[in-house]
Enzyme design. Structure first.
Site, PDB file in Angstrom:
ATOM      1  N   SER A 119     -20.015   0.791 -51.068  1.00  0.00           N
ATOM      2  CA  SER A 119     -18.660   0.985 -51.580  1.00  0.00           C
ATOM      3  C   SER A 119     -18.655   1.106 -53.100  1.00  0.00           C
ATOM      4  O   SER A 119     -19.548   0.629 -53.787  1.00  0.00           O
ATOM      5  CB  SER A 119     -17.759  -0.187 -51.174  1.00  0.00           C
ATOM      6  OG  SER A 119     -17.798  -0.384 -49.783  1.00  0.00           O
TER       7      SER A 119
HETATM    8  N1  SAH Z   1     -20.909  -3.637 -47.455  1.00  0.00           N
HETATM    9  C1  SAH Z   1     -21.851  -2.538 -47.564  1.00  0.00           C
HETATM   10  C2  SAH Z   1     -21.230  -1.188 -47.347  1.00  0.00           C
HETATM   11  C3  SAH Z   1     -20.693  -1.037 -46.006  1.00  0.00           C
HETATM   12  S1  SAH Z   1     -20.565   0.602 -45.356  1.00  0.00           S
HETATM   13  C4  SAH Z   1     -22.597  -2.571 -48.866  1.00  0.00           C
HETATM   14  O1  SAH Z   1     -22.323  -3.446 -49.702  1.00  0.00           O
HETATM   15  O2  SAH Z   1     -23.488  -1.743 -49.051  1.00  0.00           O
HETATM   16  C5  SAH Z   1     -20.089   0.103 -43.732  1.00  0.00           C
HETATM   17  C6  SAH Z   1     -21.217  -0.409 -42.887  1.00  0.00           C
HETATM   18  O3  SAH Z   1     -20.642  -0.918 -41.688  1.00  0.00           O
HETATM   19  C7  SAH Z   1     -22.200   0.689 -42.467  1.00  0.00           C
HETATM   20  O4  SAH Z   1     -23.497   0.310 -42.815  1.00  0.00           O
HETATM   21  C8  SAH Z   1     -22.009   0.746 -40.943  1.00  0.00           C
HETATM   22  O5  SAH Z   1     -23.204   1.052 -40.245  1.00  0.00           O
HETATM   23  C9  SAH Z   1     -21.536  -0.656 -40.627  1.00  0.00           C
HETATM   24  N2  SAH Z   1     -20.808  -0.822 -39.371  1.00  0.00           N
HETATM   25  C10 SAH Z   1     -19.945   0.033 -38.776  1.00  0.00           C
HETATM   26  N3  SAH Z   1     -19.464  -0.507 -37.628  1.00  0.00           N
HETATM   27  C11 SAH Z   1     -20.027  -1.741 -37.512  1.00  0.00           C
HETATM   28  C12 SAH Z   1     -19.927  -2.789 -36.542  1.00  0.00           C
HETATM   29  N4  SAH Z   1     -19.166  -2.693 -35.449  1.00  0.00           N
HETATM   30  N5  SAH Z   1     -20.635  -3.919 -36.748  1.00  0.00           N
HETATM   31  C13 SAH Z   1     -21.438  -4.058 -37.844  1.00  0.00           C
HETATM   32  N6  SAH Z   1     -21.577  -3.097 -38.785  1.00  0.00           N
HETATM   33  C14 SAH Z   1     -20.876  -1.958 -38.623  1.00  0.00           C
END
Ligand code: SAH
Length: 213
Positions: free
Chosen positions: A58
């Site tokens: 993000s």
């Molecule tokens: N917080 C992260 C960025 C998140 S991007 C950082 O600091 O880099 C969103 C992430 O959520 C992605 O990696 C995606 O694969 C994950 N995601 C999506 N659905 C999910 C779920 N049901 N459970 C766990 N992770 C999930």
């Protein structure tokens, strides 16, 4: 990054981040070590960056704002859904007692786990799985932060909050604008919670099916 993007964001309508503990952690956390080598020179720019597998780390402002809204205290146990690069978990690490974080995509989860370990973040535990369901074995949590856009508020997560606990989560249709919400849990059971809308945001979707590798 902190002076120009957090304290006085140029993005119209974006409320500044004022919590000095959050700004201090944003200054100290090496964001360039959480992005792919090819993106390193862009690591402190005011935008999300690709981390592979169709996912993004993000925008720094959004990490700081969500962290501020979470109001984490040093004794808190925090759950993050959507580990991605591990950067948000790293930002939370010095602000909490324990950070639990769940990533659905196994290669990303493994990479983040190795990275956090190598950088010495000892109070962060990474799990591979569907974060929609939370982490019942480690529940309840004082704080929950969801860093992917959820179609609706996941009730299993609300259930895993302590009474008075807070959850910060983008809610809305996939691939459209979501609303960043702060959920505050009451003390009269799992369906007793208050919802506050903060601002429009755009996150990658919270997906449901576990990908088997
Ligand atoms: N917080 C992260 C960025 C998140 S991007 C950082 O600091 O880099 C969103 C992430 O959520 C992605 O990696 C995606 O694969 C994950 N995601 C999506 N659905 C999910 C779920 N049901 N459970 C766990 N992770 C999930």
């Amino acid at each position: 990054m902190v002076r120009e993007q957090m304290a006085a964001p140029r993005w119209s309508g974006a409320p500044p981040v004022r919590d000095s503990r959050v700004l201090e952690v944003m200054r100290r956390t090496p964001r360039h070590l959480f992005v792919p080598a090819a993106q390193m020179s862009s690591a402190y720019e005011d935008r999300p960056l690709s981390i592979g597998h169709g996912q993004t780390i993000s925008q720094p402002y959004m990490v700081a704002k969500m962290t501020e809204l979470l109001e984490t205290r040093k004794e808190h146990r925090v759950l993050e859904i959507g580990t991605g690069s591990g950067y948000q978990a790293a930002v939370l690490s010095p602000l909490a007692a324990e950070v639990y974080t769940i990533e659905i995509l196994e290669p990303l989860g493994r990479e983040a786990r190795d990275r956090l370990r190598a950088l010495g973040y000892k109070n962060v535990e990474v799990r591979i799985g569907d974060g929609y369901l939370g982490w019942p074995e480690k529940a309840p949590f004082d704080r929950i932060i969801v860093t992917a856009g959820a179609a609706e508020i996941p009730l299993p997560l609300v259930e895993q909050l302590v009474p008075g606990g807070r959850m910060v989560i983008p809610v809305g249709p996939h691939w459209q604008t979501q609303i960043l919400k702060v959920i505050t849990k009451g003390s009269r059971g799992p369906h007793d919670f208050r919802v506050e809308d903060v601002m429009p945001v755009a996150f990658v979707p919270l997906v449901r099916e576990k990908k088997d590798n």
